[in-house]
Enzyme design. Sequence first.
Site, PDB file in Angstrom:
ATOM      1  N   GLU A 193      -2.558   9.425  -2.356  1.00 19.50           N
ATOM      2  CA  GLU A 193      -1.957  10.649  -2.884  1.00 19.50           C
ATOM      3  C   GLU A 193      -2.570  11.120  -4.208  1.00 19.50           C
ATOM      4  OE1 GLU A 193       2.295  10.219  -3.044  1.00 19.50           O
ATOM      5  OE2 GLU A 193       2.473  10.027  -0.882  1.00 19.50           O
ATOM      6  N   GLU A 377       2.606   7.176   5.504  1.00 22.38           N
ATOM      7  CA  GLU A 377       3.944   7.018   4.916  1.00 22.38           C
ATOM      8  C   GLU A 377       4.856   8.087   5.479  1.00 22.38           C
ATOM      9  OE1 GLU A 377       4.330   7.102   0.608  1.00 22.38           O
ATOM     10  OE2 GLU A 377       2.565   5.820   0.389  1.00 22.38           O
TER      11      GLU A 377
HETATM   12  C1  FCB Z   1       5.023   8.444  -2.134  1.00 24.33           C
HETATM   13  C2  FCB Z   1       4.348   7.224  -2.709  1.00 24.33           C
HETATM   14  C3  FCB Z   1       5.066   5.939  -2.435  1.00 24.33           C
HETATM   15  C4  FCB Z   1       6.571   6.105  -2.512  1.00 24.33           C
HETATM   16  C5  FCB Z   1       7.021   7.267  -1.673  1.00 24.33           C
HETATM   17  C6  FCB Z   1       8.519   7.483  -1.645  1.00 24.33           C
HETATM   18  O1  FCB Z   1       4.686   9.564  -2.869  1.00 24.33           O
HETATM   19  O2  FCB Z   1       3.039   7.094  -2.220  1.00 24.33           O
HETATM   20  O3  FCB Z   1       4.577   4.976  -3.315  1.00 24.33           O
HETATM   21  O4  FCB Z   1       6.950   6.208  -3.813  1.00 24.33           O
HETATM   22  O5  FCB Z   1       6.409   8.438  -2.131  1.00 24.33           O
END
Ligand code: FCB
Length: 471
Positions: A193, A377
């Site tokens: 990210e 994620e």
């Molecule tokens: C993302 C991050 C991860 C976690 C999630 C909820 O932005 O990569 O580490 O904090 O959000």
Amino acid sequence: MANDASVVSDTLSPAVSKGSLADLFTPPADSTLWRKNFLLGAATASYQIEGAVNEGGRLPSIWDTFSATPGKVLAGDNGAVACDHYHRWEADVEMLVSLGLEGYRLSIAWPRVMDAAGVPNRKGLDFYKRLLNRLKEKGITTFATLYHWDLPQHLEDRGGWLNRETAYRFADYADLMSRELAGTVDAWATLNEPWCSAYLGYGNGHHAPGLADHRFATQAMHHLLLAHGLAVPVLRANDPASQKGIVANIGRGTPNSDSAADQRAAHLFEVQHNAWILDPLLKGSYPQDLFELWPGTEPLVLDGDMQTISAPLDFLGINYYFRTNVASDGAHGFRDVPLEGVERTQMGWEVYPDGLRDLLTGFKKTYHNLPPIYITENGMASDDQVTDGHVEDTQRISFLKRHLAAVDQAIKAGVDIRGYFLWSLMDNFEWAFGYERRFGVVHVDYSTQKRTIKRSAELVAKFLKERKARA
Ligand code: FCB
């Protein structure tokens, strides 16, 4: 230590086997998720779970400094102990295996493996070697992220991501790690990210190192992407068999009305959230609209940088959480207009699975060279409590089902998506929100470090078991 997680047994807890919750989760028969080659795993990140910040020669990171600064992290929490995974990793791997998860996405702490002069730290390297070797022995597909935000503080002291030199130091670090860990990593992600590192870290100050200037954000982004681009050929040379990619968080922006101004606002929201990162990676240029939104913030770009940044990728990791409803701010930007009466999570984030599908199908149209995608994620926070040894995280179960359905729809619309990682394997240090926000499919009691499998994890395990058993 003994694995005190209540490991999923053949007989699932009665409430689950009765069917009601299971029905909430199980994908329909025609879902592409039943395909065995669709990888299902869970993700974590070093600073959020490891703890042991002063052990084994680890140096301070910007998150140690930031969380020690009053007012930066909710309740003054920090990652000093976190889930104590540095000591409990063997039991945590057993837990992952007991759930039948097929993939594990972890990150490596740069300050654990190298000192300021670039000298490798054997103890830190050994930690990751043991962990990755064990995962391989257990047949888990491993995704290793090199940078999930824990920049060594000594590099921040020299300007951090505002200093072009940091990109070259990152390539040295990628070189060391890929030489040491070749053969144990199935897929390398350079950065997690970059939007969060650049914008939250340097643009609005919500994350470490806490600077707040859009001009800083665009320059930091350029150096982050350059770091990525410099690292990719190094990873290819040292570990040719693995896949190389990067992980981007993407955001859906929807217009508050049909007015041209609001439509433009939603477009600009997505430009700064998505195209700012994906255009340089996949088109080799920054989107010009970004500089309409933030005038005068063009980064310093040297000859050849954009070619370096846009080197072909084997995969693109996508992290998705929510959408943002926006209206024109009356000038050249947008403002958030939170919708009333929509479902939200403990973070206040709107549950909006269609956003994931729509962004993915949109990227396929925009980027002709879109690499294969892994959802690296997706998940949600809820205020989970352990009652009689169980955690009934019903909203999460339904959230996961709906987002997996969105992934299935995107696949059926022709997007090449190869896997999905739950965020997160277990509750952990949620950055500026500390330990209050629980994203895990496993509950962590921070006073005892006891792990308790939540219902959501039981159901994912049940699905994976059924999928495996199919002919
Ligand atoms: C993302 C991050 C991860 C976690 C999630 C909820 O932005 O990569 O580490 O904090 O959000």
